[in-house]
Design an enzyme around this catalytic site. Structure first.
Site, PDB file in Angstrom:
ATOM      1  N   HIS A  23      -0.948  -2.916  -7.338  1.00  0.00           N
ATOM      2  CA  HIS A  23      -1.670  -2.467  -6.141  1.00  0.00           C
ATOM      3  C   HIS A  23      -3.176  -2.545  -6.365  1.00  0.00           C
ATOM      4  O   HIS A  23      -3.745  -1.766  -7.135  1.00  0.00           O
ATOM      5  CB  HIS A  23      -1.247  -1.028  -5.788  1.00  0.00           C
TER       6      HIS A  23
ATOM      7  N   ASN B  79      -3.544   6.063  -2.545  1.00  0.00           N
ATOM      8  CA  ASN B  79      -3.256   6.183  -1.114  1.00  0.00           C
ATOM      9  C   ASN B  79      -2.592   7.498  -0.730  1.00  0.00           C
ATOM     10  O   ASN B  79      -2.707   7.943   0.412  1.00  0.00           O
ATOM     11  CB  ASN B  79      -2.417   5.002  -0.631  1.00  0.00           C
TER      12      ASN B  79
ATOM     13  N   SER C 139       0.824  -1.217   0.000  1.00  0.00           N
ATOM     14  CA  SER C 139       0.000   0.000   0.000  1.00  0.00           C
ATOM     15  C   SER C 139       0.848   1.252   0.000  1.00  0.00           C
ATOM     16  O   SER C 139       0.401   2.314  -0.410  1.00  0.00           O
ATOM     17  CB  SER C 139      -0.833   0.072   1.284  1.00  0.00           C
TER      18      SER C 139
ATOM     19  N   GLU D 190      -3.463  -0.309  -9.744  1.00  0.00           N
ATOM     20  CA  GLU D 190      -2.336   0.593  -9.990  1.00  0.00           C
ATOM     21  C   GLU D 190      -1.127  -0.264 -10.351  1.00  0.00           C
ATOM     22  O   GLU D 190      -0.722  -1.133  -9.570  1.00  0.00           O
ATOM     23  CB  GLU D 190      -2.021   1.429  -8.744  1.00  0.00           C
TER      24      GLU D 190
END
Ligand SMILES: CC(=O)CC(=O)SCCNC(=O)CCNC(=O)[C@H](O)C(C)(C)COP(=O)(O)OP(=O)(O)OC[C@H]1O[C@@H](n2cnc3c(N)ncnc32)[C@H](O)[C@@H]1OP(=O)(O)O
Ligand SMILES: NC(=O)C1=CN([C@@H]2O[C@H](COP(=O)(O)OP(=O)(O)OC[C@H]3O[C@@H](n4cnc5c(N)ncnc54)[C@H](O)[C@@H]3O)[C@@H](O)[C@H]2O)C=CC1
Length: 304
Positions: A158, A208, A113, A170
């Site tokens: 991701h 994020n 993350s 991602e």
């Protein structure tokens, strides 16, 4: 393996793009890894799911091979997706092990993350030609573009929680991710039904970097007593159109994961106020209140 119950839903073979990847090993069978295994299996790929906790359920075993030994599970993998705990040392230990055994063509990817793909991949040899005895390039001094074809079979993939529902992937290019690796990761993402975006290896990538400070600010707002948890969540759902409020989302992602992310960024960027530790978050995590997965976070949840 807490999400394996969902494997029975919509388990049809995806008609999405064909991928060069046929054999996928997913390491870490928690919230994210179980979902990644599900979407790859739905796309018709052979999936092996590895977890050191041996928490596999019968339903999953019927469709996905399971293993507790990452090395054994990687022998035939075209792609290995790592989704273990968000801790650099633990990820390094795993990738060192995999690097020694994976075939020379295997692509390594992390679902991290918040950690740097360049840093995670730093323990992987630059040239993995020897694991399967195949010499990938004869002349190490040859032109860089030839060399880089094999140089880094490592990148970020991701996913978002819940993996079967969230449509984004991602695809993160590290400094040394080769064009071939990047293209194969993009193609594989499409094959498992995701819309892929590309991003550089910067903290939090795209989602994020925006989402985590937003959640952190919501926790601080609650901690200051400016509004109740319920009101903060209702405000963002009805006032900004989010499907979940920020505190509900924090519980959903896992408060431990939120804390790992913030702590990692704070130690790297101590001056950044958005990344400063949050006493309330630390307290909840130290009490084992990790959100939905533990039954309590900002809210209480019934155990399924
Ligand atoms: C931390 C990181 O690194 C990155 C991250 O992941 S950040 C977190 C990103 N995720 C989010 O922001 C999630 C925000 N929340 C949402 O989008 C929605 O609330 C939600 C999709 C989770 C649930 O949607 P909802 O409409 O409130 O609930 P619900 O009606 O139960 O579910 C909608 C659909 O999703 C499915 N679904 C919900 N949870 C699911 C799960 N865990 N697995 C599979 N399917 C699921 C439901 O079956 C339902 O499908 P149908 O429409 O076919 O019936
Ligand atoms: N929770 C979220 O919303 C998201 C998390 N991520 C990232 O995905 C990764 C996993 O997160 P979660 O699935 O939420 O965590 P989780 O705690 O639900 O699952 C991790 C699993 O990995 C297993 N594990 C730990 N070390 C292992 C090892 N060395 N070998 C094999 N298995 C091991 C654990 O037993 C556990 O089942 C983390 O890097 C996290 O940052 C990425 C996107 C979203």
């Amino acid at each position: 393996m807490n999400q394996f119950a969902i494997i029975t839903r919509n388990f049809s073979r995806s008609s999405a793009v064909q991928s060069a990847i046929k054999n996928v090993t997913v390491i870490g069978g928690g919230l994210m890894g179980s979902g990644i295994a599900q979407v790859a299996a739905q796309a018709g790929q052979n999936v092996t799911l590895v977890d050191d906790g041996e928490k596999f359920v019968a339903e999953a075993i019927a469709r996905i091979k399971t293993n507790t030994d990452p090395a054994a599970a990687s022998q035939e993998a075209d792609l290995i997706v790592e989704a273990i705990v968000e801790n650099m040392d633990v990820k390094h230990q795993l990738f060192k092990k995999l690097d020694a055994v994976a075939p020379g063509h295997t692509i390594f990817a992390s679902n991290t993350s918040s950690l740097s793909i360049n840093e995670i991949s730093s323990v992987v040899k630059e040239d993995r030609q020897n694991n399967d005895g195949i010499l990938r390039h004869k002349d190490l001094n040859s032109h860089l573009s030839t060399y880089s074809l094999y140089l880094h079979l490592f990148g970020g993939l991701h996913f978002f929680n819940p993996v079967p529902v969230m449509r984004l992937l991602e695809v993160v290019r590290g400094d040394k991710t080769s064009d071939d690796t990047y293209n194969t990761m993009m193609e594989w993402g499409k094959s498992v039904g995701k819309t892929c975006i590309t991003c550089k290896d910067t903290p939090g990538f795209v989602v994020n970097r925006l989402l985590v400070p937003y959640i952190a600010e919501a926790i601080r707002l609650f901690e200051r007593g400016d509004a109740s948890a319920r009101d903060i969540d209702v405000a963002m759902k009805l006032g900004a159109g989010y499907p979940m409020g920020p505190l509900e989302l924090a519980d959903y992602v896992g408060l431990d994961t939120n804390k790992f992310i913030l702590d990692g960024w704070h130690s790297k960027y101590p001056e950044e106020p958005l990344f400063k530790p949050i006493p309330l978050l630390n307290k909840l995590v130290s009490e084992g209140k990790l959100g939905v997965k533990s039954g309590e976070g900002f809210y209480k949840y019934e155990k399924k």
